[in-house]
Write a protein that holds these residues in place. Structure first.
Motif, PDB file in Angstrom:
ATOM      1  N   PRO A   1     -25.274   3.012  48.004  1.00  0.00           N
ATOM      2  CA  PRO A   1     -25.203   1.633  47.488  1.00  0.00           C
ATOM      3  C   PRO A   1     -26.424   0.793  47.861  1.00  0.00           C
ATOM      4  O   PRO A   1     -26.695  -0.222  47.224  1.00  0.00           O
ATOM      5  CB  PRO A   1     -23.928   1.066  48.107  1.00  0.00           C
ATOM      6  N   ARG A   2     -27.194   1.230  48.851  1.00  0.00           N
ATOM      7  CA  ARG A   2     -28.389   0.487  49.259  1.00  0.00           C
ATOM      8  C   ARG A   2     -29.636   0.894  48.487  1.00  0.00           C
ATOM      9  O   ARG A   2     -30.693   0.301  48.686  1.00  0.00           O
ATOM     10  CB  ARG A   2     -28.639   0.706  50.756  1.00  0.00           C
ATOM     11  N   LYS A   3     -29.523   1.926  47.617  1.00  0.00           N
ATOM     12  CA  LYS A   3     -30.708   2.464  46.949  1.00  0.00           C
ATOM     13  C   LYS A   3     -30.497   2.624  45.439  1.00  0.00           C
ATOM     14  O   LYS A   3     -30.454   3.738  44.918  1.00  0.00           O
ATOM     15  CB  LYS A   3     -31.087   3.805  47.574  1.00  0.00           C
ATOM     16  N   PRO A   4     -30.384   1.510  44.717  1.00  0.00           N
ATOM     17  CA  PRO A   4     -30.287   1.623  43.259  1.00  0.00           C
ATOM     18  C   PRO A   4     -31.613   2.115  42.677  1.00  0.00           C
ATOM     19  O   PRO A   4     -32.682   1.816  43.215  1.00  0.00           O
ATOM     20  CB  PRO A   4     -29.978   0.196  42.816  1.00  0.00           C
ATOM     21  N   ALA A   5     -31.526   2.861  41.582  1.00  0.00           N
ATOM     22  CA  ALA A   5     -32.727   3.386  40.928  1.00  0.00           C
ATOM     23  C   ALA A   5     -33.448   2.299  40.132  1.00  0.00           C
ATOM     24  O   ALA A   5     -34.634   2.428  39.858  1.00  0.00           O
ATOM     25  CB  ALA A   5     -32.362   4.543  40.012  1.00  0.00           C
TER      26      ALA A   5
ATOM     27  N   ARG B   1     -36.273 -13.569  37.865  1.00  0.00           N
ATOM     28  CA  ARG B   1     -35.079 -13.750  38.693  1.00  0.00           C
ATOM     29  C   ARG B   1     -34.263 -12.457  38.651  1.00  0.00           C
ATOM     30  O   ARG B   1     -33.931 -11.960  37.575  1.00  0.00           O
ATOM     31  CB  ARG B   1     -34.251 -14.905  38.137  1.00  0.00           C
ATOM     32  N   LEU B   2     -33.915 -11.912  39.801  1.00  0.00           N
ATOM     33  CA  LEU B   2     -33.096 -10.709  39.893  1.00  0.00           C
ATOM     34  C   LEU B   2     -31.692 -10.998  39.374  1.00  0.00           C
ATOM     35  O   LEU B   2     -31.071 -11.985  39.773  1.00  0.00           O
ATOM     36  CB  LEU B   2     -33.022 -10.236  41.349  1.00  0.00           C
ATOM     37  N   VAL B   3     -31.181 -10.116  38.472  1.00  0.00           N
ATOM     38  CA  VAL B   3     -29.856 -10.327  37.920  1.00  0.00           C
ATOM     39  C   VAL B   3     -28.923  -9.138  38.125  1.00  0.00           C
ATOM     40  O   VAL B   3     -27.709  -9.309  38.222  1.00  0.00           O
ATOM     41  CB  VAL B   3     -29.906 -10.713  36.419  1.00  0.00           C
ATOM     42  N   ALA B   4     -29.467  -7.909  38.147  1.00  0.00           N
ATOM     43  CA  ALA B   4     -28.594  -6.733  38.198  1.00  0.00           C
ATOM     44  C   ALA B   4     -29.302  -5.555  38.851  1.00  0.00           C
ATOM     45  O   ALA B   4     -30.527  -5.560  39.021  1.00  0.00           O
ATOM     46  CB  ALA B   4     -28.142  -6.347  36.790  1.00  0.00           C
ATOM     47  N   VAL B   5     -28.504  -4.553  39.178  1.00  0.00           N
ATOM     48  CA  VAL B   5     -29.009  -3.287  39.722  1.00  0.00           C
ATOM     49  C   VAL B   5     -28.348  -2.138  38.952  1.00  0.00           C
ATOM     50  O   VAL B   5     -27.328  -2.339  38.289  1.00  0.00           O
ATOM     51  CB  VAL B   5     -28.731  -3.160  41.236  1.00  0.00           C
ATOM     52  N   GLN B   6     -28.949  -0.954  39.058  1.00  0.00           N
ATOM     53  CA  GLN B   6     -28.410   0.207  38.353  1.00  0.00           C
ATOM     54  C   GLN B   6     -28.664   1.478  39.156  1.00  0.00           C
ATOM     55  O   GLN B   6     -29.727   1.643  39.754  1.00  0.00           O
ATOM     56  CB  GLN B   6     -29.081   0.360  36.989  1.00  0.00           C
ATOM     57  N   TRP B   7     -27.669   2.359  39.129  1.00  0.00           N
ATOM     58  CA  TRP B   7     -27.813   3.710  39.670  1.00  0.00           C
ATOM     59  C   TRP B   7     -27.871   4.658  38.490  1.00  0.00           C
ATOM     60  O   TRP B   7     -27.187   4.462  37.472  1.00  0.00           O
ATOM     61  CB  TRP B   7     -26.639   4.074  40.582  1.00  0.00           C
ATOM     62  N   LEU B   8     -28.669   5.713  38.615  1.00  0.00           N
ATOM     63  CA  LEU B   8     -28.865   6.673  37.545  1.00  0.00           C
ATOM     64  C   LEU B   8     -28.783   8.077  38.147  1.00  0.00           C
ATOM     65  O   LEU B   8     -29.484   8.370  39.120  1.00  0.00           O
ATOM     66  CB  LEU B   8     -30.244   6.441  36.931  1.00  0.00           C
ATOM     67  N   VAL B   9     -27.896   8.895  37.611  1.00  0.00           N
ATOM     68  CA  VAL B   9     -27.698  10.257  38.103  1.00  0.00           C
ATOM     69  C   VAL B   9     -27.832  11.222  36.936  1.00  0.00           C
ATOM     70  O   VAL B   9     -27.182  11.048  35.903  1.00  0.00           O
ATOM     71  CB  VAL B   9     -26.312  10.408  38.777  1.00  0.00           C
ATOM     72  N   TYR B  10     -28.674  12.256  37.090  1.00  0.00           N
ATOM     73  CA  TYR B  10     -28.888  13.238  36.024  1.00  0.00           C
ATOM     74  C   TYR B  10     -27.660  14.109  35.845  1.00  0.00           C
ATOM     75  O   TYR B  10     -27.040  14.536  36.819  1.00  0.00           O
ATOM     76  CB  TYR B  10     -30.087  14.122  36.320  1.00  0.00           C
TER      77      TYR B  10
END
Length: 186
Positions: A90-94, A107-116
């Motif tokens: 959770p501390r390392k979004p892609a 302005r920062l609005v969102a984060v995303q994780w990406l998994v192959y």
């Protein structure tokens, strides 16, 4: 000065919340874990409210704002750090997503994780990851040449999404005219 103070207070509150929530999250596999993991994400990404910090930490900005082709809303400007592809930390979004702040900045609005996707087939999903107790969306084809079939989870951590915290697009985010990727000419 007021903005710096607000950012400092946000970061301090996030770190405090993460310090309290982290031991709880480690011991709890249920809803408490999800709340603790969200606190970790807040704490880890608070520094990226200052756009230059994200760039300095390896998040590469895209020059174009991403709009939802199927309806109202957008993602904003993606900033990818591919060393965090396949991260379920959770501390390392892609990716981080920014919108124009109306003063020439972001302005920062969102984060995303990406998994192959393990087998790179759009028709199977036996390896669908979860984070915060939420299953990732996908598998999806790559968004640009060379990007593998993948799963993605967006989190509107820094701007409320009227459709939900984990929805892909946010209708409260808009792209300024001339900031979206030009359509290829035929």
């Amino acid at each position: 000065m007021a903005r710096r103070l607000a950012l400092a207070l946000t970061a301090a509150a996030s770190l405090t919340l993460a310090a309290v929530a982290a031991p709880l999250a480690a011991a709890d596999p249920g809803p408490g874990r999800a709340q603790g993991d969200r606190a970790l994400t807040y704490a880890a990404t608070a520094r990226y409210q200052v756009h230059a910090n994200a760039v300095a930490d390896g998040y590469k900005p895209d020059q174009y704002c991403v709009v939802d082709k199927a309806g109202p809303g957008a993602l904003g400007y993606p900033h990818f750090n591919h060393k965090y592809d396949n991260s379920l930390d959770p501390r390392k979004p892609a990716a981080l997503f920014y919108e124009d702040d109306g003063r020439g900045g972001k302005r920062l609005v969102a984060v995303q994780w990406l998994v192959y996707d393990r087998d790179q087939k759009l028709t199977t999903d036996d390896d669908r990851p979860t984070l915060f107790g939420i299953p990732f969306k996908g598998p999806k084809p790559g968004n640009f040449p060379g990007q593998p079939v993948h799963y993605a989870l967006h989190m509107w951590l820094w701007k409320k999404n009227p459709d939900g915290l984990f929805e892909t697009f946010n209708r409260a985010v808009t792209c300024l005219p001339g900031t979206t990727r030009p359509k290829p000419s035929l």
